[in-house]
Design a protein around this motif. Structure first.
Motif, short mmCIF file in Angstrom:
data_model
loop_
_atom_site.label_atom_id
_atom_site.label_comp_id
_atom_site.label_asym_id
_atom_site.label_seq_id
_atom_site.Cartn_x
_atom_site.Cartn_y
_atom_site.Cartn_z
N PHE A 357 0.79 -1.06 -0.10
CA PHE A 357 0.07 0.02 -0.13
C PHE A 357 0.84 1.19 0.03
N ASP A 358 2.16 1.23 0.86
CA ASP A 358 2.69 2.51 1.09
C ASP A 358 3.55 2.82 -0.37
N LEU A 359 4.21 1.94 -0.87
CA LEU A 359 4.99 1.95 -2.01
C LEU A 359 4.04 2.39 -3.10
N ALA A 360 2.80 1.99 -3.39
CA ALA A 360 2.11 2.47 -4.37
C ALA A 360 1.81 4.09 -4.19
N LEU A 361 1.72 4.58 -3.03
CA LEU A 361 1.42 5.96 -2.99
C LEU A 361 2.92 6.60 -3.33
N ILE A 362 4.09 5.91 -2.80
CA ILE A 362 5.27 6.59 -2.95
C ILE A 362 5.66 6.66 -4.44
N ILE A 363 5.30 5.69 -5.37
CA ILE A 363 5.47 5.70 -6.73
C ILE A 363 4.74 6.63 -7.36
N ALA A 364 3.44 6.80 -6.86
CA ALA A 364 2.53 7.73 -7.60
C ALA A 364 3.05 8.95 -7.32
N THR A 365 3.77 9.42 -6.15
CA THR A 365 4.27 10.63 -6.02
C THR A 365 5.47 10.81 -6.84
N GLN A 366 6.34 9.83 -7.11
CA GLN A 366 7.60 10.20 -7.88
C GLN A 366 7.14 10.26 -9.37
N MET A 367 5.90 9.75 -9.67
CA MET A 367 5.38 9.78 -11.28
C MET A 367 4.90 11.43 -11.33
N LEU A 368 4.31 11.78 -10.31
CA LEU A 368 3.69 13.11 -10.38
C LEU A 368 4.76 14.16 -10.34
N MET A 369 5.72 13.99 -9.39
CA MET A 369 7.09 14.98 -9.71
C MET A 369 7.73 14.98 -10.61
N ALA A 370 7.94 13.74 -11.61
CA ALA A 370 8.71 13.68 -12.75
C ALA A 370 7.86 14.37 -13.74
N ALA A 371 6.46 14.37 -13.84
CA ALA A 371 5.95 15.07 -14.78
C ALA A 371 5.83 16.61 -14.50
N MET A 372 6.10 16.90 -13.24
CA MET A 372 6.13 18.42 -13.02
C MET A 372 7.49 19.01 -13.43
N VAL A 373 8.62 18.22 -13.46
CA VAL A 373 9.75 18.51 -14.17
C VAL A 373 9.46 19.00 -15.89
N ALA A 374 8.82 18.16 -16.44
CA ALA A 374 8.42 18.50 -17.88
C ALA A 374 7.68 19.70 -18.02
N ASP A 375 6.71 20.15 -17.11
CA ASP A 375 5.99 21.39 -17.22
C ASP A 375 6.70 22.74 -16.96
N ILE A 376 8.16 22.51 -16.64
CA ILE A 376 8.90 23.60 -16.47
C ILE A 376 9.51 24.06 -17.51
N VAL A 377 9.48 23.20 -18.64
CA VAL A 377 10.10 23.51 -19.91
C VAL A 377 9.58 24.79 -20.60
N GLU A 378 8.32 24.74 -20.87
CA GLU A 378 7.79 25.73 -21.56
C GLU A 378 7.80 27.26 -20.59
N GLU A 379 7.74 27.19 -19.43
CA GLU A 379 7.76 28.40 -18.62
C GLU A 379 9.00 28.98 -18.79
N SER A 380 10.35 28.15 -18.85
CA SER A 380 11.53 28.55 -18.92
C SER A 380 12.00 29.32 -20.43
N GLU A 381 11.18 28.21 -21.26
CA GLU A 381 11.38 28.85 -22.86
C GLU A 381 10.88 30.27 -22.89
N LEU A 382 9.73 30.42 -22.14
CA LEU A 382 9.17 31.93 -22.12
C LEU A 382 10.39 32.94 -21.76
N SER A 383 11.00 32.74 -20.88
CA SER A 383 11.79 33.65 -20.08
C SER A 383 13.26 33.55 -20.68
N THR A 384 13.92 32.62 -21.35
CA THR A 384 14.89 32.37 -21.99
C THR A 384 15.18 32.32 -23.37
N GLY A 385 13.72 31.92 -24.03
CA GLY A 385 14.06 31.80 -25.55
C GLY A 385 14.67 30.36 -25.95
#
Length: 483
Positions: A357-385
């Motif tokens: 049960f606990d590892l299911a929650l831990i893995i889900a947290t890791q999945m969400l955090m990894a996807a959060m990294v990808a979403d930074i790309v466009e925000e950075s592209e706006l400011s740096t080009g």
């Protein structure tokens, strides 16, 4: 151009599976290095735990320096095979060979020789792995711009990472580390460890081949490198520092630091907790490991749902708080006298249920955090080009290695305080030593994981702001937004 973008936005199920299988290489390598390498070189080969930890940490520091360099290089290289794929193909065979050698050191080496071998071979493994992992992870931000599709893509990645790592671990514990007439405890079966090195190396090579080959057809549709320009060392590092100064990236960077610091402690001490603290045999430990297949499957379903309903940031905080409170709870309960006695079926099945049960929650947290990294790309592209997928994922890889190295060192300190010496076997350790092991394990995990959750709270990107970033980029680009 619209048709091209349509292909890129919604990767097919087969593409997501191929990309996800690439995570199996990470799972196998990380599983071996985090869970077993310290145990193998200290308890089995006879090097002191502190010396092994020092070798591993040295390799991590040297390797971590390469991450931003490879990330920047893969963001800017121009080849007929795109930006990331050449790195992935080049790393495949050398990584497999080096990983095999990590578990098959030359015969006859003394402690000093084994120490030097461990330093050289782990540096080699980690450098080769950087050339695969950084551009491979960066593909997540290129294959799709969709907020929820990225969560799905990274969920497959982490699912196969866990499944791949667990499959080879189960094979190691159930098929290879078997007692013999001369070896009473399976953990000390050298032939089993050597065969594991071969099986794991072949799995790593196969996973990389499927990931690179399965995404190869998308190369013409991926983002091209920027136009060639005059670069100096100062300009390169100036662009790297400008990119990683993004506030949301800083939040995830620190969250990853604390989260993987704790994971490094947990991974390095896991076999000690199972084998010495709970006194589970290798079959029971294999059963615990096999139960995590269920955890990974649950997380694959749960993480995208949580991302859609709660958003990635809020979802990772809520399920993270639950997961990381539960994780050390059985050990604390034992220390306070509330767990069944060692050797009973009740204890084993209780720990098994909590782990799944606990590892299911831990893995889900890791999945969400990894996807959060990808979403930074466009925000950075706006400011740096600039598109900087490689740098962002290299930054996470960088802190992963350093924080896990710190976790290994902390684990070595806990083992030293508990007076667990090389060659000791379950049943030979004093109760006071086991209590020190339990308190060191539980207290360090609770404190460090809560610091991780605090850092996630400073992440700024939501579904709404991500869509606003895409719209702003579309307004700046004549080709329009991804449909």
């Amino acid at each position: 151009m619209a048709a091209t973008l349509l292909v890129v936005r919604k990767p097919s199920l087969l593409t997501r599976i191929a990309y996800g299988i690439g995570g199996a290489a990470s799972g196998v390598k990380n599983n071996g290095f985090e869970y077993f390498l310290l145990l193998y070189y200290s308890q089995v080969l006879g090097i002191s735990a502190s010396l092994v930890a020092g070798a591993l940490f040295l390799a991590l520091v040297v390797d971590a320096i390469s991450d931003p360099v490879v990330g920047y290089w893969s963001d800017n290289v121009r080849t007929r095979f795109g930006r990331g794929h050449p790195f992935m193909y080049a790393a495949m065979v050398p990584l497999g060979v080096a990983y095999f050698l990590a578990w098959n050191p030359p015969a006859g080496l003394d402690s000093h020789g084994l120490f030097l071998w461990l330093v050289v071979i782990t540096i080699t493994v980690r450098l080769c792995f950087t050339f695969y992992e950084v551009p491979s992870l960066a593909l997540a931000a290129e294959l799709t711009q969709d907020y929820d599709a990225r969560t799905s893509l990274m969920s497959f990645r982490y699912f196969f990472a866990w499944v791949g790592g667990l499959a080879i671990q189960v094979a190691l514990l159930t098929l290879l580390l078997r007692p013999t007439e001369t070896v009473k405890m399976g953990f000390f079966n050298l032939d089993g460890w050597h065969t594991y090195g071969l099986w794991a190396a072949l799995t790593i090579v196969g996973a990389i081949a499927i990931c690179a080959g399965g995404t190869h057809k998308y190369i013409p549709y991926l983002k091209a490198a920027p136009a060639a320009r005059q670069l100096s060392v100062g300009k390169v590092f100036g662009e790297i520092f400008e990119t990683v100064s993004n506030p949301s990236f800083r939040a995830l960077f620190l969250a990853t630091l604390f989260g993987l610091f704790a994971s490094g402690i947990s991974a390095a001490l896991n076999q000690y907790i199972n084998g010495f603290f709970w006194e589970f045999d290798t079959d029971q430990i294999a059963g615990l490991t096999a139960g995590v297949f269920v955890s990974a499957a649950i997380a694959l379903v749960v993480a995208p749902i949580i991302g859609k309903v709660l958003g990635k940031k809020r979802g990772s905080i809520i399920i993270g708080l639950l997961a990381f409170t539960i994780a050390p709870a059985p050990v604390l309960a034992r220390l306070l006298g509330f767990m069944p006695a060692n050797g009973t079926d009740t204890l084993y099945y209780l720990v098994l249920f909590i782990t799944v049960f606990d590892l299911a929650l831990i893995i889900a947290t890791q999945m969400l955090m990894a996807a959060m990294v990808a979403d930074i790309v466009e925000e950075s592209e706006l400011s740096t080009g600039r598109r900087s997928e490689g740098i962002f994922f290299a930054g996470i890889s960088f802190i992963r290695k350093l924080s896990q190295g710190a976790g290994i060192l902390t684990a070595a300190v806990v083992l030293s305080m508990a007076d667990l010496r090389p060659g000791m076997q379950p049943g030979e350790v004093a109760e006071t030593s086991l209590n020190k092991l339990g308190w060191g394990y539980a207290a360090s995990l609770l404190v460090i994981w809560m610091l991780m959750i605090l850092c996630i709270s400073f992440y700024r990107i939501s579904r709404e702001s991500h869509e606003a970033n895409l719209a702003a980029l579309a307004a700046r680009d004549d080709t329009g937004p991804t449909p």
